[in-house]
Design an enzyme around this catalytic site. Structure first.
Site, PDB file in Angstrom:
ATOM      1  N   VAL A 194      74.158 -39.389  78.632  1.00  0.00           N
ATOM      2  CA  VAL A 194      72.807 -39.165  79.109  1.00  0.00           C
ATOM      3  C   VAL A 194      71.948 -38.230  78.338  1.00  0.00           C
ATOM      4  O   VAL A 194      72.552 -37.010  77.989  1.00  0.00           O
ATOM      5  CB  VAL A 194      72.942 -38.613  80.713  1.00  0.00           C
ATOM      6  CG1 VAL A 194      71.639 -38.347  81.190  1.00  0.00           C
ATOM      7  CG2 VAL A 194      73.983 -39.425  81.250  1.00  0.00           C
ATOM      8  N   CYS A 195      70.754 -38.923  77.847  1.00  0.00           N
ATOM      9  CA  CYS A 195      69.886 -38.075  77.203  1.00  0.00           C
ATOM     10  C   CYS A 195      69.057 -37.298  78.145  1.00  0.00           C
ATOM     11  O   CYS A 195      67.995 -37.930  78.715  1.00  0.00           O
ATOM     12  CB  CYS A 195      69.248 -38.991  76.279  1.00  0.00           C
ATOM     13  SG  CYS A 195      68.203 -37.843  75.242  1.00  0.00           S
ATOM     14  N   LEU A 196      69.274 -36.064  78.615  1.00  0.00           N
ATOM     15  CA  LEU A 196      68.309 -35.519  79.383  1.00  0.00           C
ATOM     16  C   LEU A 196      68.035 -33.832  78.919  1.00  0.00           C
ATOM     17  O   LEU A 196      69.176 -33.377  78.477  1.00  0.00           O
ATOM     18  CB  LEU A 196      69.142 -35.377  80.870  1.00  0.00           C
ATOM     19  CG  LEU A 196      68.003 -34.815  82.087  1.00  0.00           C
ATOM     20  CD1 LEU A 196      66.815 -35.872  82.418  1.00  0.00           C
ATOM     21  CD2 LEU A 196      69.130 -34.832  83.456  1.00  0.00           C
TER      22      LEU A 196
END
Length: 133
Positions: A106-108
């Site tokens: 997840v790119c957060l």
């Protein structure tokens, strides 16, 4: 009433497993879990049992946006350096999303460079919800 024998037995088991008694990460995580207020479209599961709080899964069912009606399962692995180190979050559901790669990473920003010890598990859950809006 507090059963002192069970507390002592638990401490001995933790010591034999190499776990430091009163681990700061565990105390903070228990506090975060007690304050966790999940919306109706989100649920939490402890696959290894409720006493293993360093690994849990959150199911998110968006009720708006392109992914409305789907269910997405996210795996949370929390290190013993929490809250100084961000939890590792992976999406276990195959999904085409610009912020989730093929391996489920997840790119957060709050999971990487913008992580601060004042952030909590609920902050991450809200961030995941906003990814699907």
């Amino acid at each position: 009433m507090l059963n002192l024998m069970s507390v002592k037995k638990k401490q001995q088991e933790e010591k034999s497993q190499g776990i430091k008694p009163g681990l700061a990460a565990e105390i903070r995580l228990q506090k975060d879990m007690s304050e966790l207020n999940l919306p109706s479209n989100t649920s939490i599961v402890f696959p290894e049992g409720k006493d293993k709080i360093f690994h849990f899964e959150i199911a998110l069912r968006p009720n708006e946006g392109y992914h409305r009606g789907g269910q997405f399962l996210f795996s949370f692995n929390i290190s013993h350096n929490y809250p100084y180190e961000a939890p590792k979050v992976k999406c276990k559901t195959k999904v085409f999303h610009p912020n989730i790669d093929l391996e489920g990473n997840v790119c957060l920003n709050i999971l990487r460079e913008d992580w601060k010890p004042v952030l909590s598990v609920s902050t991450i859950v809200y961030g995941l919800q906003f990814l699907f809006m």
